[in-house]
Design a protein around this motif. Structure first.
Motif, PDB file in Angstrom:
ATOM      1  N   GLY A 187       5.459  -0.607   1.574  1.00 36.82           N
ATOM      2  CA  GLY A 187       6.679   0.151   1.029  1.00 36.82           C
ATOM      3  C   GLY A 187       7.549   0.821   1.997  1.00 36.82           C
ATOM      4  O   GLY A 187       8.610   1.176   2.080  1.00 36.82           O
ATOM      5  N   ASP A 188       6.637   1.391   3.111  1.00 35.68           N
ATOM      6  CA  ASP A 188       7.441   2.271   4.046  1.00 35.68           C
ATOM      7  C   ASP A 188       7.681   1.533   5.341  1.00 35.68           C
ATOM      8  O   ASP A 188       6.652   1.216   6.054  1.00 35.68           O
ATOM      9  N   GLU A 189       8.926   1.404   5.853  1.00 32.51           N
ATOM     10  CA  GLU A 189       9.265   0.819   7.054  1.00 32.51           C
ATOM     11  C   GLU A 189       8.669   1.675   8.090  1.00 32.51           C
ATOM     12  O   GLU A 189       8.969   3.085   8.338  1.00 32.51           O
ATOM     13  N   GLY A 190       8.057   1.037   9.009  1.00 31.82           N
ATOM     14  CA  GLY A 190       7.562   1.877  10.112  1.00 31.82           C
ATOM     15  C   GLY A 190       6.096   2.441  10.154  1.00 31.82           C
ATOM     16  O   GLY A 190       5.654   3.000  10.923  1.00 31.82           O
ATOM     17  N   GLY A 191       5.651   2.073   8.763  1.00 30.64           N
ATOM     18  CA  GLY A 191       4.135   2.633   8.682  1.00 30.64           C
ATOM     19  C   GLY A 191       3.145   2.031   9.466  1.00 30.64           C
ATOM     20  O   GLY A 191       3.120   1.007   9.951  1.00 30.64           O
ATOM     21  N   ILE A 192       2.058   2.851   9.447  1.00 31.36           N
ATOM     22  CA  ILE A 192       0.758   2.365  10.189  1.00 31.36           C
ATOM     23  C   ILE A 192      -0.548   2.958   9.229  1.00 31.36           C
ATOM     24  O   ILE A 192      -0.267   3.973   8.686  1.00 31.36           O
ATOM     25  N   ALA A 193      -1.457   2.123   9.282  1.00 25.04           N
ATOM     26  CA  ALA A 193      -2.238   2.688   8.292  1.00 25.04           C
ATOM     27  C   ALA A 193      -3.836   2.184   8.842  1.00 25.04           C
ATOM     28  O   ALA A 193      -4.141   1.373   9.516  1.00 25.04           O
ATOM     29  N   VAL A 194      -4.774   3.231   8.456  1.00 23.68           N
ATOM     30  CA  VAL A 194      -6.250   3.055   8.781  1.00 23.68           C
ATOM     31  C   VAL A 194      -6.911   2.489   7.705  1.00 23.68           C
ATOM     32  O   VAL A 194      -6.931   3.072   6.464  1.00 23.68           O
ATOM     33  N   LEU A 195      -7.616   1.077   7.476  1.00 26.70           N
ATOM     34  CA  LEU A 195      -7.884   0.791   6.302  1.00 26.70           C
ATOM     35  C   LEU A 195      -9.595   0.500   6.685  1.00 26.70           C
ATOM     36  O   LEU A 195      -9.824   0.139   7.785  1.00 26.70           O
ATOM     37  N   PRO A 196     -10.379   0.129   5.582  1.00 28.85           N
ATOM     38  CA  PRO A 196     -11.869  -0.370   5.936  1.00 28.85           C
ATOM     39  C   PRO A 196     -11.938  -1.766   6.666  1.00 28.85           C
ATOM     40  O   PRO A 196     -12.516  -1.785   7.528  1.00 28.85           O
ATOM     41  N   LEU A 197     -10.833  -2.727   5.900  1.00 25.24           N
ATOM     42  CA  LEU A 197     -10.848  -4.058   6.488  1.00 25.24           C
ATOM     43  C   LEU A 197      -9.418  -4.596   5.874  1.00 25.24           C
ATOM     44  O   LEU A 197      -8.828  -4.050   4.989  1.00 25.24           O
ATOM     45  N   MET A 198      -9.151  -5.456   6.833  1.00 27.97           N
ATOM     46  CA  MET A 198      -7.546  -6.022   6.595  1.00 27.97           C
ATOM     47  C   MET A 198      -7.761  -7.140   5.332  1.00 27.97           C
ATOM     48  O   MET A 198      -8.655  -8.213   5.807  1.00 27.97           O
ATOM     49  N   PRO A 199      -7.373  -7.013   4.138  1.00 29.35           N
ATOM     50  CA  PRO A 199      -7.582  -7.995   3.108  1.00 29.35           C
ATOM     51  C   PRO A 199      -7.032  -9.190   3.633  1.00 29.35           C
ATOM     52  O   PRO A 199      -5.821  -9.537   4.295  1.00 29.35           O
ATOM     53  N   ALA A 200      -7.531 -10.434   3.576  1.00 29.08           N
ATOM     54  CA  ALA A 200      -7.088 -11.793   3.964  1.00 29.08           C
ATOM     55  C   ALA A 200      -5.914 -12.310   3.261  1.00 29.08           C
ATOM     56  O   ALA A 200      -5.002 -13.030   3.873  1.00 29.08           O
ATOM     57  N   THR A 201      -5.366 -11.811   2.212  1.00 31.64           N
ATOM     58  CA  THR A 201      -4.206 -11.992   1.581  1.00 31.64           C
ATOM     59  C   THR A 201      -3.074 -11.236   2.117  1.00 31.64           C
ATOM     60  O   THR A 201      -1.997 -11.655   1.519  1.00 31.64           O
ATOM     61  N   GLN A 202      -3.086 -10.426   2.810  1.00 33.92           N
ATOM     62  CA  GLN A 202      -1.929  -9.723   3.352  1.00 33.92           C
ATOM     63  C   GLN A 202      -1.032 -10.283   4.544  1.00 33.92           C
ATOM     64  O   GLN A 202      -1.134  -9.671   5.743  1.00 33.92           O
ATOM     65  N   THR A 203      -0.568 -11.151   4.138  1.00 35.47           N
ATOM     66  CA  THR A 203       0.387 -11.915   5.464  1.00 35.47           C
ATOM     67  C   THR A 203       1.643 -11.108   5.822  1.00 35.47           C
ATOM     68  O   THR A 203       2.008 -11.326   6.807  1.00 35.47           O
ATOM     69  N   ARG A 204       2.256 -10.039   5.246  1.00 40.92           N
ATOM     70  CA  ARG A 204       3.105  -9.051   5.695  1.00 40.92           C
ATOM     71  C   ARG A 204       2.655  -8.028   6.493  1.00 40.92           C
ATOM     72  O   ARG A 204       3.306  -7.350   7.138  1.00 40.92           O
ATOM     73  N   LEU A 205       1.344  -7.999   6.647  1.00 38.73           N
ATOM     74  CA  LEU A 205       0.641  -7.151   7.781  1.00 38.73           C
ATOM     75  C   LEU A 205      -0.368  -7.763   8.782  1.00 38.73           C
ATOM     76  O   LEU A 205      -0.445  -8.774   8.743  1.00 38.73           O
ATOM     77  N   LYS A 206      -0.270  -6.964   9.996  1.00 31.45           N
ATOM     78  CA  LYS A 206      -1.383  -7.428  10.769  1.00 31.45           C
ATOM     79  C   LYS A 206      -1.970  -6.442  11.523  1.00 31.45           C
ATOM     80  O   LYS A 206      -1.664  -5.337  11.289  1.00 31.45           O
ATOM     81  N   THR A 207      -3.175  -6.622  11.981  1.00 29.93           N
ATOM     82  CA  THR A 207      -4.053  -5.800  12.582  1.00 29.93           C
ATOM     83  C   THR A 207      -3.996  -5.576  14.052  1.00 29.93           C
ATOM     84  O   THR A 207      -3.706  -6.483  14.618  1.00 29.93           O
TER      85      THR A 207
END
Length: 288
Positions: A187-207
């Protein structure tokens, strides 16, 4: 007489196969992991009795003979037990640094993450242009988020491994769950996040690839990079058992290292070893 011997051998074999396996160790694996492993044990009559109450307590139980197998996490610098114990990595706690897929940035360093997240940072990276990003993203604010302590070990692993000091900036959004973190960064343009793992279904995000220093090669959190130590953020989970118990534990060890167990580890937000490494360990266990 021969028939009696055969029946006795069959009975002893069945008894060994169904012998109780007292499995102890890290409470970081979580309730879902415990529930799933207990259910698998019941379905397959493995006889696993679980008590994941902490690695320190688990190690004491192993040493006193009150447990057969441990799933242990040792703190950085802590020395794993030596002979007569066998110590084998089976999966890794790690973290992923995630940004929107359209952001023209592929990697980041510990120093840059410290400046974005760390409360002790002397100067701030406030806009993506401060990281060399050009185009439409350049003037957008960097909005940092992280999955908090309720979402597993990621929060502490990041603070104590990546940051120069473990305090976060007040502007960091500490989210209660992985789902909340994903919602916030989408929802936040310009966001960055630290996650346990990247879920495989998150096509709008990248690691992003991560490097320890500006002169180091950056790597992604793949099973191969974690197992080789190239990805700079990992905390192994180890199988720990006495060498003379290896034969008794074969069925349980083979399962925990198998492809069938991959969903078990991933469900606990861990990365299992690459398949080649797991297969080699299974082969090596046969000759212990």
């Amino acid at each position: 007489m021969r028939l009696t011997s055969l029946l006795l051998a069959a009975f002893l074999s069945l008894t060994v196969a169904r012998a109780e396996v007292r499995l102890v160790g890290s409470d970081l694996l979580g309730k879902d992991f415990t529930t799933a492993l207990a259910a698998y044990s019941k379905r397959n009559d493995l006889g696993i009795k679980l008590a994941l109450e902490g690695s320190r307590a688990g190690m004491e139980q192993l040493q006193s003979g009150r447990a057969d197998l441990g799933l242990m996490v040792f703190s950085p610098g802590e020395k794993p037990p030596e002979a007569p114990y066998v110590v084998l990595p089976v999966a890794y706690h790690t973290l992923a640094v995630v940004v929107p897929a359209t952001l023209p940035l592929s990697q980041i360093t510990f120093g840059q993450l410290n400046t974005i997240y760390g409360d002790d940072a002397q100067s701030g990276l406030k806009r993506w242009s401060d990281l060399g990003v050009t185009g439409e993203w350049a003037n957008r604010n960097i909005l940092p988020n992280i999955t908090g302590p309720g979402g597993g070990i990621t929060y502490d692993l990041f603070r104590y491994t990546v940051l120069a000091a473990p305090s976060l900036k007040p502007t960091v959004g500490v989210q209660t769950t992985l789902s909340n973190t994903l919602t916030r960064i989408r929802g936040d343009e310009g966001g960055i996040a630290v996650l346990p793992l990247m879920p495989a279904t998150q096509t709008r995000l990248k690691t992003l690839l991560v490097a320890r220093g500006a002169q180091d090669v950056a790597f992604g959190p793949t099973p191969e990079n974690l197992h080789s130590g190239d990805y700079p953020v990992r905390l192994p989970v180890y199988l720990v058992f006495r060498k003379d118990a290896a034969k008794q534990l074969q069925t349980t060890l083979r399962y925990l290292l198998s492809e069938e167990a991959v969903p078990l580890w991933e469900g606990a937000q861990l990365v299992p070893l690459p398949i080649q490494a797991r297969n080699q360990m299974i082969f090596d266990l046969e000759v212990l």
